[in-house]
Design a protein around this motif. Structure first.
Motif, PDB file in Angstrom:
ATOM      1  N   GLU A  95       0.834  -1.199   0.000  1.00 15.29           N
ATOM      2  CA  GLU A  95       0.000   0.000   0.000  1.00 15.29           C
ATOM      3  C   GLU A  95       0.875   1.258   0.000  1.00 15.29           C
ATOM      4  N   ARG A 123       1.259   4.175  -3.069  1.00 16.35           N
ATOM      5  CA  ARG A 123       0.765   5.523  -2.800  1.00 16.35           C
ATOM      6  C   ARG A 123       1.322   6.530  -3.784  1.00 16.35           C
ATOM      7  N   GLU A 124       0.515   7.526  -4.106  1.00  9.96           N
ATOM      8  CA  GLU A 124       0.977   8.545  -5.038  1.00  9.96           C
ATOM      9  C   GLU A 124       1.921   9.545  -4.387  1.00  9.96           C
ATOM     10  N   CYS A 130       6.106   9.795   1.113  1.00 10.36           N
ATOM     11  CA  CYS A 130       5.732   9.575   2.511  1.00 10.36           C
ATOM     12  C   CYS A 130       6.897   8.974   3.283  1.00 10.36           C
TER      13      CYS A 130
END
Lengths: 344, 344
Positions: free
Chosen positions: A314, A318-319, A322
């Motif tokens: 996930e 993610r775009e 992070c």
DNA sequence: TTGAAAGCGCTAACAT
DNA sequence: ATGTTAGCGCTTTCAA
């Protein structure tokens, strides 16, 4: 036994020749996009026929080179010798495959040089993502990936240069310790003599678990000499526990075993000194079916492998960037063998 | 978290530009063969400098395409959840690396479709060799490899279409059974009631071990109803052993556990019925440190992972074809816990 | 509806 | 001593 060069692997050109068409048509047909190009269905049929007459199989390396996609997904792991890591490897494989990626898992034996070497190798193979599992201070490895522009996430042991996924070590350890304290009390033992064994000082998971351990033992003065972060070697844990056993009455009434690896050391002593099973209880962070059946009261915390791996993918998908993200996954209390019977 | 395309990976052309030379010179320098081509050491130095300023790393896929060598070595294995398979995976990795190959281990969960799928994937990635471990009837997989012109060897479970490496299952089982019979006799039990549990009927390793078991019990009439090739599921073995336990006195005085997986089932029953440890002894083909510490007399046969993998590479590197070859490796008796004490 | 051509990053003759 | 060139097998745009 040498590779026989005679039966050279067939290419789209071989197929084209056999089907009386061109390589580009073959490519179009084989990639399913022939509808879009309105290729004659006879041609398509001939191509397919030729392809499996020749036992054709796409050369993924050439394809990857052209598309600059490798469809490889890498994961580095310390080893496969316990259920936690074995489970991570198997679940990673399953989830990578379900995304059309070919999983490449490599073990590092917790060796810094090997860790670096395998990551370099994975990057040279152009993997599209990498999971770094169980590596203490993974920053250098994360940077290598970043330099190559490859998405990377840490698993089990976090870092600051890439997002991380970890189990709730502190909470899990607290629950485990609370149970252990209750058990020791029920057996009339002195909970301040409970020991903490295994793992490395300064290592995230160990320190978190120790913090949880301390929270659950905050009500009384713990014997600090019983907190021993003695690494992951079964032999070291064995020597330590054996020396306690020689003390006789001084043997801890309960042990928090940080890592199933250290638990192997306990098992080895137990084999020789079966009476320990009457005198002590175990709480172990991690699960193993045989360890769960040892003749000693034992509680085990099982990490949620599926969700750990799921969280890694996930984060990778993610775009937004992070780096700082840290996802925590709850482990589950798997086995409480003979606990609460107050007799062992 | 998406791959940042901005920091595009550098190529030999980038290096050439930066070093004011050509791509071929860069290639020559980076491959060490620059001595042979008498390239100016200044040029070489400039190239190297540029290369690590740019954080260059060879694209192995492009290199492989050009050389028609992938430097990938594949191995398929059922899973990682026991020490035998975990050991095979780790040793394969080590030996592949020492030969300059990048190991790719994939697990199949003993599923026919998955087995085929992963082999197809490995071949599509152009691996240079494959080891098929623990696959019952591996012929189809061997043929896929042969068709692709890729050297292939079977490990653990043999086949007729590729050379194979196996443990001495029969001999090992005979030794193990002999020890078990002696133990049961010493405890005053009836050896004809010894049971054989686990594995699949018709499967090579199981039948070989059963043959060894029979050789060692040939002196008396074995109770055939106690020979149960009940697969590899711990749950099935557990149900079976539990039903024996319910019979009370009918519980076998000794059990030959064919596969550590079935042994998990025994451990689960033992946890609930600790008294079984007083009444029975175990002989297990395969080794696990926790199983070795169960409160029951137990003998374990450990397979020689290093030599098994070594033999695989040896077969692959042989010049002559050797489809029919079968190398046998001796396992070693690892643990005899509490045996011969006649008291458990 | 199909084929020609360019190019992914690299290596190795072959020129120079 | 170094640059030019021709591919390895594949995809995809563009032209026909």
């Amino acid at each position: 036994m040498r590779k026989r060069e005679d039966r050279a692997r067939s290419t789209i050109y071989d197929i084209a020749k056999r089907a009386g068409t061109s390589a580009s048509t073959v490519s179009l047909v084989l990639n399913g996009s022939w509808q879009r190009y309105r290729i004659n269905s006879d041609t398509a049929a001939r191509v397919r026929e030729a392809a499996d007459a020749l036992g054709y199989r796409t050369n993924q390396r050439a394809r990857g080179l052209r598309l600059s996609r490798s469809s490889l997904a890498g994961m580095a792991i310390p080893h496969y010798r316990n259920r936690f890591f074995a489970g991570l490897a198997e679940e990673f494989e399953a989830q990578a495959r379900s995304r059309g990626l070919c999983p490449v898992v490599v073990s590092t034996q917790r060796d810094r040089a090997t860790e670096r070497f395998v990551i370099e190798t994975l990057l040279a193979q152009q993997v599209e993502m990498v999971i770094v599992a169980g590596v203490d201070r993974p920053d250098i490895l994360n940077e290598l990936c970043a330099l190559a522009g490859i998405a990377c996430v840490n698993l089990d042991l976090p870092g600051s240069k890439a997002p991380s996924v970890v189990s709730d070590n502190r909470g899990g350890a607290r629950r485990l310790t609370t149970i252990l304290v209750d058990e020791v009390r029920a057996r009339g033992g002195d909970p301040s003599q409970i020991a903490f064994v295994g793992g490395n000082s300064g290592e995230y998971a160990t320190e978190e678990r120790l913090a949880g351990f301390r929270e659950a033992t905050a009500g009384f003065a713990l014997d600090e000499s019983r907190v021993l972060r003695c690494g992951y070697s079964p032999a070291t844990a064995e020597a330590l526990i054996e020396s306690w056993a020689r003390q006789g009455d001084g043997f801890p009434p309960g042990i928090f075993v940080n890592s199933i690896t250290a638990c192997e050391g306990f098992a080895a002593v137990l084999r020789r000194r079966l009476e320990l099973g009457q005198r002590t209880s175990l709480a172990c962070f991690d699960w193993d079916p045989f360890a769960a059946s040892l003749p000693v009261p034992i509680a085990m915390m099982r990490q949620d492998v599926d969700r750990l791996i799921g969280a890694c993918f996930e984060l990778i998908e993610r775009e937004e960037p992070c780096e700082a993200a840290m996802i925590t996954v709850e482990p589950t209390l798997e086995i409480v063998s003979a606990f609460g019977t107050a007799a062992g």
